[in-house]
Each structure stands twice: as structure tokens, then as C-alpha cells.
Design a protein around this motif. Sequence first.
Motif, PDB file in Angstrom:
ATOM      1  N   THR A   1       0.703  -1.157   0.004  1.00  0.00           N
ATOM      2  CA  THR A   1      -0.131  -0.042  -0.198  1.00  0.00           C
ATOM      3  C   THR A   1       1.091   1.120   0.112  1.00  0.00           C
ATOM      4  OG1 THR A   1      -1.856  -1.041   1.022  1.00  0.00           O
ATOM      5  CG2 THR A   1      -1.753   1.327   1.239  1.00  0.00           C
ATOM      6  N   VAL A   2       1.953   1.216   0.913  1.00  0.00           N
ATOM      7  CA  VAL A   2       2.600   2.436   0.892  1.00  0.00           C
ATOM      8  C   VAL A   2       3.862   2.638  -0.187  1.00  0.00           C
ATOM      9  CG1 VAL A   2       2.645   2.872   3.323  1.00  0.00           C
ATOM     10  CG2 VAL A   2       4.200   1.179   2.585  1.00  0.00           C
ATOM     11  N   LEU A   3       4.013   1.444  -0.712  1.00  0.00           N
ATOM     12  CA  LEU A   3       4.790   1.423  -2.037  1.00  0.00           C
ATOM     13  C   LEU A   3       4.288   1.917  -2.943  1.00  0.00           C
ATOM     14  CD1 LEU A   3       7.771   0.623  -3.456  1.00  0.00           C
ATOM     15  CD2 LEU A   3       6.535  -1.589  -3.571  1.00  0.00           C
ATOM     16  N   LEU A   4       3.080   1.744  -3.417  1.00  0.00           N
ATOM     17  CA  LEU A   4       2.356   2.164  -4.427  1.00  0.00           C
ATOM     18  C   LEU A   4       2.123   3.587  -4.273  1.00  0.00           C
ATOM     19  CD1 LEU A   4       1.372   1.504  -7.222  1.00  0.00           C
ATOM     20  CD2 LEU A   4      -0.731   0.704  -6.294  1.00  0.00           C
ATOM     21  N   ALA A   5       1.570   3.868  -2.864  1.00  0.00           N
ATOM     22  CA  ALA A   5       1.053   5.235  -2.746  1.00  0.00           C
ATOM     23  C   ALA A   5       2.451   6.169  -3.042  1.00  0.00           C
ATOM     24  CB  ALA A   5       0.514   5.517  -1.647  1.00  0.00           C
ATOM     25  N   THR A   6       3.678   5.623  -2.732  1.00  0.00           N
ATOM     26  CA  THR A   6       4.637   6.561  -2.953  1.00  0.00           C
ATOM     27  C   THR A   6       5.163   6.676  -4.516  1.00  0.00           C
ATOM     28  OG1 THR A   6       6.018   5.700  -0.578  1.00  0.00           O
ATOM     29  CG2 THR A   6       7.329   6.652  -2.469  1.00  0.00           C
ATOM     30  N   LEU A   7       5.024   5.529  -5.234  1.00  0.00           N
ATOM     31  CA  LEU A   7       5.331   5.410  -6.705  1.00  0.00           C
ATOM     32  C   LEU A   7       4.619   6.631  -7.146  1.00  0.00           C
ATOM     33  CD1 LEU A   7       5.721   1.764  -7.246  1.00  0.00           C
ATOM     34  CD2 LEU A   7       7.613   3.543  -7.306  1.00  0.00           C
ATOM     35  N   THR A   8       3.393   6.752  -6.855  1.00  0.00           N
ATOM     36  CA  THR A   8       2.530   7.875  -7.681  1.00  0.00           C
ATOM     37  C   THR A   8       3.045   9.157  -7.425  1.00  0.00           C
ATOM     38  OG1 THR A   8       1.080   8.242  -5.706  1.00  0.00           O
ATOM     39  CG2 THR A   8       0.495   6.343  -7.123  1.00  0.00           C
ATOM     40  N   ARG A   9       4.005   9.324  -6.528  1.00  0.00           N
ATOM     41  CA  ARG A   9       4.393  10.787  -6.275  1.00  0.00           C
ATOM     42  C   ARG A   9       5.948  11.010  -6.609  1.00  0.00           C
ATOM     43  NH1 ARG A   9       3.652  11.301  -0.111  1.00  0.00           N
ATOM     44  NH2 ARG A   9       4.159  13.665  -0.429  1.00  0.00           N
ATOM     45  N   LEU A  10       6.516   9.910  -7.132  1.00  0.00           N
ATOM     46  CA  LEU A  10       8.053   9.933  -7.404  1.00  0.00           C
ATOM     47  C   LEU A  10       8.448  11.074  -8.761  1.00  0.00           C
ATOM     48  CD1 LEU A  10       9.589   6.299  -6.817  1.00  0.00           C
ATOM     49  CD2 LEU A  10       9.736   8.496  -5.661  1.00  0.00           C
ATOM     50  N   PRO A  11       7.525  10.879  -9.857  1.00  0.00           N
ATOM     51  CA  PRO A  11       7.806  11.733 -10.836  1.00  0.00           C
ATOM     52  C   PRO A  11       7.663  13.435 -10.506  1.00  0.00           C
ATOM     53  CG  PRO A  11       5.969  10.086 -11.535  1.00  0.00           C
ATOM     54  CD  PRO A  11       6.374  10.133  -9.991  1.00  0.00           C
ATOM     55  N   SER A  12       8.264  14.029 -11.156  1.00  0.00           N
ATOM     56  CA  SER A  12       8.439  15.512 -10.831  1.00  0.00           C
ATOM     57  C   SER A  12       6.595  16.156 -10.882  1.00  0.00           C
ATOM     58  CB  SER A  12       9.338  16.374 -12.019  1.00  0.00           C
ATOM     59  OG  SER A  12       8.837  16.144 -13.027  1.00  0.00           O
ATOM     60  N   VAL A  13       6.247  15.566 -11.754  1.00  0.00           N
ATOM     61  CA  VAL A  13       4.674  15.947 -11.955  1.00  0.00           C
ATOM     62  C   VAL A  13       3.863  14.422 -11.288  1.00  0.00           C
ATOM     63  CG1 VAL A  13       2.504  16.351 -13.237  1.00  0.00           C
ATOM     64  CG2 VAL A  13       4.895  17.596 -13.627  1.00  0.00           C
ATOM     65  N   PRO A  14       3.390  14.530 -10.023  1.00  0.00           N
ATOM     66  CA  PRO A  14       2.780  13.380  -9.568  1.00  0.00           C
ATOM     67  C   PRO A  14       1.637  12.670 -10.390  1.00  0.00           C
ATOM     68  CG  PRO A  14       3.288  14.941  -7.924  1.00  0.00           C
ATOM     69  CD  PRO A  14       3.383  15.682  -9.106  1.00  0.00           C
ATOM     70  N   CYS A  15       1.895  11.361 -10.440  1.00  0.00           N
ATOM     71  CA  CYS A  15       0.897  10.597 -11.224  1.00  0.00           C
ATOM     72  C   CYS A  15      -0.654  10.832 -10.793  1.00  0.00           C
ATOM     73  CB  CYS A  15       0.939   9.188 -11.278  1.00  0.00           C
ATOM     74  SG  CYS A  15       2.622   8.802 -11.781  1.00  0.00           S
ATOM     75  N   LEU A  16      -0.597  11.060  -9.586  1.00  0.00           N
ATOM     76  CA  LEU A  16      -1.759  11.128  -8.707  1.00  0.00           C
ATOM     77  C   LEU A  16      -1.799  12.351  -7.408  1.00  0.00           C
ATOM     78  CD1 LEU A  16      -4.954  10.170  -7.833  1.00  0.00           C
ATOM     79  CD2 LEU A  16      -4.018   8.435  -6.553  1.00  0.00           C
ATOM     80  N   ARG A  17      -2.532  13.171  -7.391  1.00  0.00           N
ATOM     81  CA  ARG A  17      -2.387  14.218  -6.169  1.00  0.00           C
ATOM     82  C   ARG A  17      -3.740  13.774  -5.149  1.00  0.00           C
ATOM     83  NH1 ARG A  17       0.958  18.345  -7.348  1.00  0.00           N
ATOM     84  NH2 ARG A  17       1.401  18.608  -9.335  1.00  0.00           N
ATOM     85  N   TYR A  18      -3.042  13.215  -4.177  1.00  0.00           N
ATOM     86  CA  TYR A  18      -4.000  12.902  -2.868  1.00  0.00           C
ATOM     87  C   TYR A  18      -4.496  13.969  -2.550  1.00  0.00           C
ATOM     88  CZ  TYR A  18      -2.328   8.132  -3.112  1.00  0.00           C
ATOM     89  OH  TYR A  18      -1.798   6.985  -3.557  1.00  0.00           O
ATOM     90  N   GLY A  19      -5.807  14.277  -2.117  1.00  0.00           N
ATOM     91  CA  GLY A  19      -6.455  15.566  -1.436  1.00  0.00           C
ATOM     92  C   GLY A  19      -5.766  15.569   0.151  1.00  0.00           C
ATOM     93  N   ASN A  20      -5.735  16.897   0.693  1.00  0.00           N
ATOM     94  CA  ASN A  20      -5.280  16.890   2.126  1.00  0.00           C
ATOM     95  C   ASN A  20      -4.130  16.253   2.254  1.00  0.00           C
ATOM     96  OD1 ASN A  20      -5.254  17.652   4.575  1.00  0.00           O
ATOM     97  ND2 ASN A  20      -6.386  16.146   5.347  1.00  0.00           N
ATOM     98  N   PRO A  21      -2.968  16.580   1.427  1.00  0.00           N
ATOM     99  CA  PRO A  21      -1.681  16.120   1.612  1.00  0.00           C
ATOM    100  C   PRO A  21      -1.082  16.064   3.221  1.00  0.00           C
ATOM    101  CG  PRO A  21      -1.514  18.172   0.454  1.00  0.00           C
ATOM    102  CD  PRO A  21      -3.022  17.870   0.525  1.00  0.00           C
ATOM    103  N   ALA A  22      -1.620  17.256   3.769  1.00  0.00           N
ATOM    104  CA  ALA A  22      -1.005  17.174   5.289  1.00  0.00           C
ATOM    105  C   ALA A  22      -1.447  16.045   5.948  1.00  0.00           C
ATOM    106  CB  ALA A  22      -1.289  18.687   5.708  1.00  0.00           C
ATOM    107  N   GLY A  23      -2.517  15.763   5.594  1.00  0.00           N
ATOM    108  CA  GLY A  23      -2.980  14.557   6.483  1.00  0.00           C
ATOM    109  C   GLY A  23      -2.822  12.926   5.965  1.00  0.00           C
ATOM    110  N   LEU A  24      -2.238  12.964   4.989  1.00  0.00           N
ATOM    111  CA  LEU A  24      -1.855  11.876   4.229  1.00  0.00           C
ATOM    112  C   LEU A  24      -1.329  10.654   5.233  1.00  0.00           C
ATOM    113  CD1 LEU A  24      -2.119  10.030   1.509  1.00  0.00           C
ATOM    114  CD2 LEU A  24       0.047  11.358   0.905  1.00  0.00           C
TER     115      LEU A  24
END
Length: 228
Positions: free
Chosen positions: A165-188
Motif C-alpha cells: 500500500t505505501v509502496l504504490l502510494a509513494t510511486l505515484t508521487r515520485l515523478p516531478s509531476v505526480p501521477c496522482l495528487r491525494y487530497g489533503n496532503p498534510a493528513g496523508l
Amino acid sequence: MTSDLRRQLILSAAKRCFARHGFAGTTTKSVAAAAAISEGLLFKHFPTKSALYAEILSEECEADPALHRLLELEPSTQTLVVLIRETVRHFQGVAEAPDQQEAQRLRLMITSHLDDGEFARLIYGKIGDLIGPIFTASLERAVEAGDAARVGRGPLNLFWFAHHTVLLATLTRLPSVPCLRYGNPAGLERQLCEFILRGIGLNEAAVVSHLDRALSPAQGQKLNAEGA
């Protein structure tokens, strides 16, 4: 030269090569040359480049003082929660910090799944051996304490579900432009922890109680300020 000493010599040379050229740019031939041995002798210790790199990562992980302090905690519900929280924080840090080497390792891990899987199998094996015992023991204690219900018959699977779960959630954010932007990043971080803890069987009262609880003085001495 003893076999153990030769093995350490190879690892030392490989660390320099991987640090300088990365995984893709390093060959077993170049590592053998750096260690002043034949490639055939290198293969007697490490049959593939993936095996060599996985061993280096394992040694680095095992030498991490923060991880040692975590693994020394007594199995309990609180230890289980801390373990999940630190796993989430580690992966969150990879996505947020400019550590390109660590990010590249994650990319290599995923690439391995799409290739022959050798590198991923080696890493999963080492992670499971290192963290699996404290996870399963703490989960059992949580069940015994009434803080969790049993979920399925493979407790170690729950650790892997959390890890994936955390591995894939991290991969979505590795590119300079994230593949997916989670809402409320402060509470992620908290949301990920809550999702995983509920998924592995903790009841709501235990999640609320242990996730926010300050570590006891004894535990605080075992974890550094960043991991606490």
C-alpha cells in the motif's frame, strides 16, 4: 584470504561502483576489476548483479540504528502501531525528500516485477526475515489484548499488504509531476496509517488510542526524534 573477507572485499568494491555508476551502469565485470578478482570468483559469492546489490541494501538496512531500536521494542499493540507509522514515514520521506538514490531503488524494485523478478524476490526475502517476526509477534499480542481481530490465516500477508500500500502510494508521487495528487496532503500520513491499521485488524479504539499516544520514556530512548 578467507571466504568472509573476500566477500566483504567484493561488497566494498561493489558499493563504490554502484555509488559511482548506479545499478544500470555497473557490471559484474567492473565490480570484479575493482575488487581485483576474476568475474568467475565474484560469481561464486554472488551469482548475479541483483544478488550483489540486494546484499548491499540489506547490509545498509541492518546497520541503521533507528531500525535496530525499533526492532528491539517488546512486541505489543503500541509497537505494531509504531512499526506501521515508521514504515509509512519512511516511504513518505522517499517521495518528499530529494534522495534520488532511494527513489531509484524503488523504481528498480518495480522494474524487477515487470522483468524476471529476481531483485524483488531477494529484497522481499530480506525484509520479511528482518521485520516479519516483530510484526507478527506484535499483531498476536494485539489480538490477545483485545485490540485487534484476526484477519485471515496468514498474519505475515498483512504486513505485505501494508508494505504494498505505501509502496504504490509513494510511486505515484515520485515523478516531478505526480501521477496522482491525494487530497489533503498534510493528513496523508495519518490517513495511510489509519487505513492500514484498520485493515490488519485493529479496532477503532486501539487505532485512536495508540496512533496519537506519546511514546513512553523507555521507548523514546529507543527511537530517534525523527522516528518518534
